[in-house]
Design an enzyme around this catalytic site. Structure first.
Site, PDB file in Angstrom:
ATOM      1  N   LYS A  53       0.806  -1.231   0.000  1.00 37.98           N
ATOM      2  CA  LYS A  53       0.000   0.000   0.000  1.00 37.98           C
ATOM      3  C   LYS A  53       0.845   1.291   0.000  1.00 37.98           C
ATOM      4  O   LYS A  53       0.347   2.359   0.352  1.00 37.98           O
ATOM      5  CB  LYS A  53      -1.003   0.052   1.180  1.00 37.98           C
ATOM      6  CG  LYS A  53      -1.960  -1.102   1.316  1.00 37.98           C
ATOM      7  CD  LYS A  53      -2.623  -1.569   0.069  1.00 37.98           C
ATOM      8  CE  LYS A  53      -3.582  -0.654  -0.584  1.00 37.98           C
ATOM      9  NZ  LYS A  53      -4.088  -1.229  -1.873  1.00 37.98           N
ATOM     10  N   THR A  56       3.735   0.394  -4.603  1.00 41.52           N
ATOM     11  CA  THR A  56       4.578  -0.602  -5.290  1.00 41.52           C
ATOM     12  C   THR A  56       4.128  -0.790  -6.742  1.00 41.52           C
ATOM     13  O   THR A  56       4.955  -0.933  -7.639  1.00 41.52           O
ATOM     14  CB  THR A  56       4.549  -1.960  -4.548  1.00 41.52           C
ATOM     15  OG1 THR A  56       3.190  -2.383  -4.392  1.00 41.52           O
ATOM     16  CG2 THR A  56       5.191  -1.858  -3.178  1.00 41.52           C
TER      17      THR A  56
HETATM   18  N1  LIG Z   1       0.110   6.886  -9.869  1.00 37.73           N
HETATM   19  C1  LIG Z   1      -0.658   6.321  -8.945  1.00 37.73           C
HETATM   20  N2  LIG Z   1      -1.936   5.956  -9.220  1.00 37.73           N
HETATM   21  C2  LIG Z   1      -2.687   5.378  -8.253  1.00 37.73           C
HETATM   22  N3  LIG Z   1      -2.260   5.117  -6.993  1.00 37.73           N
HETATM   23  C3  LIG Z   1      -0.993   5.463  -6.687  1.00 37.73           C
HETATM   24  C4  LIG Z   1      -0.157   6.083  -7.636  1.00 37.73           C
HETATM   25  N4  LIG Z   1       1.028   6.337  -7.039  1.00 37.73           N
HETATM   26  C5  LIG Z   1       0.943   5.897  -5.794  1.00 37.73           C
HETATM   27  N5  LIG Z   1      -0.273   5.374  -5.559  1.00 37.73           N
HETATM   28  C6  LIG Z   1      -0.687   4.842  -4.266  1.00 37.73           C
HETATM   29  O1  LIG Z   1      -0.428   3.451  -4.301  1.00 37.73           O
HETATM   30  C7  LIG Z   1      -1.303   2.885  -3.330  1.00 37.73           C
HETATM   31  C8  LIG Z   1      -1.371   1.383  -3.539  1.00 37.73           C
HETATM   32  O2  LIG Z   1      -0.131   0.872  -3.189  1.00 37.73           O
HETATM   33  P1  LIG Z   1       0.403  -0.514  -3.742  1.00 37.73           P
HETATM   34  O3  LIG Z   1       0.387  -0.514  -5.220  1.00 37.73           O
HETATM   35  O4  LIG Z   1       1.712  -0.762  -3.090  1.00 37.73           O
HETATM   36  O5  LIG Z   1      -0.704  -1.501  -3.186  1.00 37.73           O
HETATM   37  S1  LIG Z   1      -0.595  -3.081  -3.040  1.00 37.73           S
HETATM   38  O6  LIG Z   1       0.210  -3.365  -1.859  1.00 37.73           O
HETATM   39  O7  LIG Z   1      -0.033  -3.626  -4.279  1.00 37.73           O
HETATM   40  O8  LIG Z   1      -2.009  -3.511  -2.829  1.00 37.73           O
HETATM   41  C9  LIG Z   1      -2.601   3.596  -3.557  1.00 37.73           C
HETATM   42  O9  LIG Z   1      -3.342   3.533  -2.360  1.00 37.73           O
HETATM   43  P2  LIG Z   1      -4.884   3.965  -2.272  1.00 37.73           P
HETATM   44  O10 LIG Z   1      -4.861   5.456  -2.475  1.00 37.73           O
HETATM   45  O11 LIG Z   1      -5.327   3.597  -0.906  1.00 37.73           O
HETATM   46  O12 LIG Z   1      -5.627   3.226  -3.345  1.00 37.73           O
HETATM   47  C10 LIG Z   1      -2.153   5.011  -3.936  1.00 37.73           C
HETATM   48  O13 LIG Z   1      -2.249   5.918  -2.860  1.00 37.73           O
END
Ligand SMILES: Nc1ncnc2c1ncn2[C@@H]1O[C@H](COP(=O)(O)OS(=O)(=O)O)[C@@H](OP(=O)(O)O)[C@H]1O
Length: 298
Positions: A53, A56
């Site tokens: 989260k 990644t």
């Molecule tokens: N470019 C872009 N677009 C959308 N979201 C983005 C982006 N960059 C960072 N994030 C943030 O990444 C969060 C999800 O993290 P992960 O990809 O590590 O999640 S996971 O562990 O694979 O489930 C996700 O968390 P949430 O906001 O809670 O959905 C985002 O805050």
């Protein structure tokens, strides 16, 4: 890197043709690429090991726009869940790539999984593996985890219902979404086997605001020529102003992340924030010390 003996040699017995030095295996899936090099499945040279989260998926998507990166887009979960399948299986999960490319994968579960630490150390004992860890403000990370959990379970419980032990103001330290945010607790386990110069830390808060800055540092860490720059990013109001990438190298790909990324977060109470800031203070300070980083939110 010092490698413990955990009696897991069965992994290596399955991989007689494994060549530790060039990370390749001859198999029947070879393809010639347009430079005449042979494409094969290669073990990763870099792994995004966490943190869940923290961004990644965005990080992997952005770095995989680089022409010299070949990334497995699925979470492979080899070291935490699929280890019994053996190293050939792992290698075959990777995309075909040429020898000069950097193969990568991301599985955020590795960061908090003890077995993954020593299994990765053991598997890559003769190889200069690079590890990438993306972290963000642990309070926002916990909220993100909470939103995912309640979306999946269709639960009406508030963030505070999880954070505090029932009818009290005592923080429920056993709640995993809170525990994960104490990054230093997990990092010290990795530092038993990997040196700090094998690890790169990405600021997940900055990846959302100024992704090109983080991507510059990642490309430098991976010794890549700098391809991904400011001009490759745009902010999409349909994506709640999260950054998306203009991928010149794969122009048909959608440059934004899917609907499960960038979810709306609930507002939490000010008192909760203060309690959690206090709760994470020691962990954050410890992280600054051991990782030698100083992100603005730390
Ligand atoms: N470019 C872009 N677009 C959308 N979201 C983005 C982006 N960059 C960072 N994030 C943030 O990444 C969060 C999800 O993290 P992960 O990809 O590590 O999640 S996971 O562990 O694979 O489930 C996700 O968390 P949430 O906001 O809670 O959905 C985002 O805050």
């Amino acid at each position: 890197m010092c490698i413990p003996s955990y009696g897991e040699n069965y992994l290596f017995k399955k991989t007689l043709h494994y060549d530790n030095n060039n990370l390749t295996l001859n198999n029947n899936n070879n393809n010639n690429n347009n430079t005449g090099e042979i494409n094969q499945h290669h073990l990763p040279k870099a792994i995004i090991i966490g943190v869940k989260k923290c961004g990644t998926r965005a990080l992997l998507k952005f770095i995989s726009a680089h022409p010299d990166v070949a990334a497995s887009l699925n979470e492979v979960h080899f070291f935490d869940q699929n280890y019994h399948n053996g190293l050939d299986w792992y290698r075959n999960q990777m995309p075909l790539s040429s020898p000069h490319q950097i193969t990568m994968e991301k599985t955020p579960q590795y960061f908090i999984n003890n077995r993954s630490v020593y299994r990765i150390a053991k598997t890559f004992s003769n190889i200069d593996l690079k590890l990438i860890i993306i972290i963000r403000n642990p309070i926002i990370r916990a909220i993100s985890d909470y939103v995912q959990l309640t979306t999946k379970r269709k639960s009406n419980l508030t963030f505070e219902d999880y954070v505090f032990i029932k009818n009290s103001t005592i923080v429920n330290e056993q709640w995993t979404p809170l525990k994960i945010g104490c990054y230093s607790r997990y990092l010290i386990k990795w530092l038993k086997y990997f040196s700090l110069n094998q690890i790169h830390f990405v600021d997940g808060e900055n990846l959302i605001k100024r992704p090109w800055e983080e991507l510059l540092r990642v490309q430098q860490f991976l010794n890549l020529t700098i391809h991904i720059q400011r001009k490759h990013f745009y902010f999409n109001r349909y994506k709640r102003s999260f950054p998306c990438i203009k991928d010149h190298f794969h122009p048909t790909k959608n440059g934004c992340l899917g609907s499960s990324k960038g979810r709306k977060h609930p507002k939490i109470r000010d008192e909760t924030r203060i309690v959690l800031e206090n709760y994470y203070k020691t962990c954050n300070n410890r992280l600054k010390q051991i990782a030698k980083i100083n992100f603005p939110w730390l």
